[in-house]
Scaffold this motif. Structure first.
Motif, PDB file in Angstrom:
ATOM      1  N   PRO A 144       0.883  -4.702  -9.648  1.00 30.27           N
ATOM      2  CA  PRO A 144       1.551  -5.432  -8.570  1.00 30.27           C
ATOM      3  C   PRO A 144       0.732  -6.583  -7.956  1.00 30.27           C
ATOM      4  N   SER A 145      -0.587  -6.614  -8.167  1.00 32.72           N
ATOM      5  CA  SER A 145      -1.418  -7.656  -7.555  1.00 32.72           C
ATOM      6  C   SER A 145      -2.474  -8.134  -8.539  1.00 32.72           C
ATOM      7  N   TYR A 146      -2.444  -9.436  -8.862  1.00 29.29           N
ATOM      8  CA  TYR A 146      -3.431  -9.987  -9.790  1.00 29.29           C
ATOM      9  C   TYR A 146      -4.852  -9.797  -9.255  1.00 29.29           C
ATOM     10  N   GLY A 147      -5.047 -10.096  -7.973  1.00 31.63           N
ATOM     11  CA  GLY A 147      -6.376 -10.014  -7.375  1.00 31.63           C
ATOM     12  C   GLY A 147      -6.915  -8.604  -7.310  1.00 31.63           C
ATOM     13  N   GLU A 148      -6.083  -7.671  -6.867  1.00 28.90           N
ATOM     14  CA  GLU A 148      -6.524  -6.273  -6.794  1.00 28.90           C
ATOM     15  C   GLU A 148      -6.801  -5.732  -8.190  1.00 28.90           C
ATOM     16  N   GLU A 149      -5.993  -6.144  -9.159  1.00 32.05           N
ATOM     17  CA  GLU A 149      -6.227  -5.734 -10.539  1.00 32.05           C
ATOM     18  C   GLU A 149      -7.599  -6.212 -11.000  1.00 32.05           C
ATOM     19  N   ALA A 150      -7.937  -7.458 -10.689  1.00 30.63           N
ATOM     20  CA  ALA A 150      -9.230  -8.016 -11.082  1.00 30.63           C
ATOM     21  C   ALA A 150     -10.374  -7.226 -10.445  1.00 30.63           C
ATOM     22  N   ALA A 151     -10.265  -6.946  -9.152  1.00 33.64           N
ATOM     23  CA  ALA A 151     -11.311  -6.192  -8.451  1.00 33.64           C
ATOM     24  C   ALA A 151     -11.497  -4.809  -9.079  1.00 33.64           C
ATOM     25  N   GLU A 152     -10.390  -4.125  -9.336  1.00 31.66           N
ATOM     26  CA  GLU A 152     -10.455  -2.792  -9.954  1.00 31.66           C
ATOM     27  C   GLU A 152     -11.064  -2.865 -11.348  1.00 31.66           C
ATOM     28  N   ALA A 166     -16.526 -15.807   2.726  1.00 31.09           N
ATOM     29  CA  ALA A 166     -17.211 -15.932   1.437  1.00 31.09           C
ATOM     30  C   ALA A 166     -18.717 -16.059   1.620  1.00 31.09           C
ATOM     31  N   THR A 167     -19.133 -16.670   2.713  1.00 32.75           N
ATOM     32  CA  THR A 167     -20.563 -16.918   2.924  1.00 32.75           C
ATOM     33  C   THR A 167     -21.343 -15.635   3.221  1.00 32.75           C
ATOM     34  N   ALA A 168     -20.653 -14.538   3.437  1.00 31.15           N
ATOM     35  CA  ALA A 168     -21.327 -13.256   3.669  1.00 31.15           C
ATOM     36  C   ALA A 168     -21.827 -12.631   2.362  1.00 31.15           C
ATOM     37  N   HIS A 169     -21.480 -13.232   1.231  1.00 37.29           N
ATOM     38  CA  HIS A 169     -21.824 -12.675  -0.080  1.00 37.29           C
ATOM     39  C   HIS A 169     -22.693 -13.648  -0.868  1.00 37.29           C
ATOM     40  N   ALA A 170     -23.597 -13.100  -1.664  1.00 33.81           N
ATOM     41  CA  ALA A 170     -24.433 -13.940  -2.533  1.00 33.81           C
ATOM     42  C   ALA A 170     -23.565 -14.583  -3.610  1.00 33.81           C
ATOM     43  N   THR A 171     -22.608 -13.817  -4.132  1.00 32.70           N
ATOM     44  CA  THR A 171     -21.665 -14.336  -5.122  1.00 32.70           C
ATOM     45  C   THR A 171     -20.274 -13.806  -4.814  1.00 32.70           C
ATOM     46  N   ILE A 172     -19.284 -14.590  -5.237  1.00 32.69           N
ATOM     47  CA  ILE A 172     -17.890 -14.168  -5.144  1.00 32.69           C
ATOM     48  C   ILE A 172     -17.240 -14.416  -6.496  1.00 32.69           C
ATOM     49  N   CYS A 173     -16.068 -13.827  -6.692  1.00 36.40           N
ATOM     50  CA  CYS A 173     -15.323 -14.009  -7.942  1.00 36.40           C
ATOM     51  C   CYS A 173     -14.014 -14.721  -7.643  1.00 36.40           C
ATOM     52  N   VAL A 174     -13.689 -15.691  -8.494  1.00 36.09           N
ATOM     53  CA  VAL A 174     -12.407 -16.397  -8.423  1.00 36.09           C
ATOM     54  C   VAL A 174     -11.853 -16.489  -9.840  1.00 36.09           C
ATOM     55  N   SER A 175     -10.596 -16.819  -9.949  1.00 40.61           N
ATOM     56  CA  SER A 175      -9.996 -16.954 -11.269  1.00 40.61           C
ATOM     57  C   SER A 175     -10.718 -18.034 -12.063  1.00 40.61           C
ATOM     58  N   VAL A 213      -8.423 -20.403  -0.570  1.00 40.59           N
ATOM     59  CA  VAL A 213      -9.134 -19.390  -1.346  1.00 40.59           C
ATOM     60  C   VAL A 213      -9.532 -18.284  -0.364  1.00 40.59           C
ATOM     61  N   VAL A 214      -8.890 -17.123  -0.510  1.00 39.81           N
ATOM     62  CA  VAL A 214      -9.073 -16.019   0.441  1.00 39.81           C
ATOM     63  C   VAL A 214      -9.324 -14.713  -0.301  1.00 39.81           C
ATOM     64  N   PRO A 215      -9.969 -13.744   0.370  1.00 40.72           N
ATOM     65  CA  PRO A 215     -10.229 -12.452  -0.279  1.00 40.72           C
ATOM     66  C   PRO A 215      -8.926 -11.748  -0.665  1.00 40.72           C
ATOM     67  N   VAL A 216      -8.933 -11.084  -1.816  1.00 44.81           N
ATOM     68  CA  VAL A 216      -7.734 -10.364  -2.245  1.00 44.81           C
ATOM     69  C   VAL A 216      -7.442  -9.188  -1.322  1.00 44.81           C
ATOM     70  N   ALA A 217      -8.442  -8.753  -0.563  1.00 39.31           N
ATOM     71  CA  ALA A 217      -8.257  -7.635   0.360  1.00 39.31           C
ATOM     72  C   ALA A 217      -7.429  -8.036   1.580  1.00 39.31           C
ATOM     73  N   GLY A 218      -7.210  -9.324   1.785  1.00 39.55           N
ATOM     74  CA  GLY A 218      -6.467  -9.790   2.943  1.00 39.55           C
ATOM     75  C   GLY A 218      -5.327 -10.702   2.544  1.00 39.55           C
TER      76      GLY A 218
END
Length: 167
Positions: free
Chosen positions: A39-47, A129-138, A72-77
């Protein structure tokens, strides 16, 4: 999907990975088998990657006062459209027509990357995003993510950093 050059076809790269390589940016690719029924591309990627959803960011295209804008926003929100409009000095934001977003960026829904778009759009990256050393995007297609520093993403997309996500 954007037309691939001979170089892209030979290397298997997407416009996003080609742009990252050309810029000399440090990044890591993460491939996974996309499940069309998820149901969610972003949540699928995280999992699939075993990464916290607050480090995986989705790329959304919105219309702010008649101008397409990338959020560009976190998939959690979710995207706060009022905050997005305010971040770019606009009055009103709505989600862009998916077909228009695909035509303009050169990517398919669920695989839109903030990098290597057919037409460079104004971009806003959620400040979290700045709270993380790295982030993931498509990385430009479903089942392919790119991990990079938020600083590199901001620089390469000329993004504005602003709190545009809701939990």
């Amino acid at each position: 999907m954007a037309k691939k050059s001979k170089k892209q076809q030979q290397s298997g790269g997407t416009p996003a990975t080609v742009a990252l390589t050309a810029a000399g940016a440090a990044y890591t690719l993460h491939a996974y088998d996309h499940d069309p029924s998820h149901p969610s591309y972003g949540e699928e990627a995280a999992e699939a990657m075993g990464v916290s959803p607050d480090r995986v960011f989705k790329t959304l295209v919105a219309d702010v006062d008649g101008t397409l804008t990338v959020a560009v926003v976190p998939v959690a929100g979710s995207l706060d459209l009022k905050a997005l409009a305010a971040a770019v000095g606009g009055k009103r934001a709505t989600m862009a027509d998916p077909a228009l977003a695909e035509r303009t960026t050169g990517y398919v829904r669920g695989g839109i990357s903030p990098l290597g778009q057919r037409k460079k759009l104004r971009t806003v990256l959620d400040a979290s995003a700045t709270a993380h050393a790295t982030i993931c995007v498509s990385a430009g297609r479903r089942g392919l993510e790119v991990e990079l520093s938020p600083t590199d993403l901001t620089t390469l997309t000329s993004a504005t950093l602003s709190p545009i996500a809701r939990a």
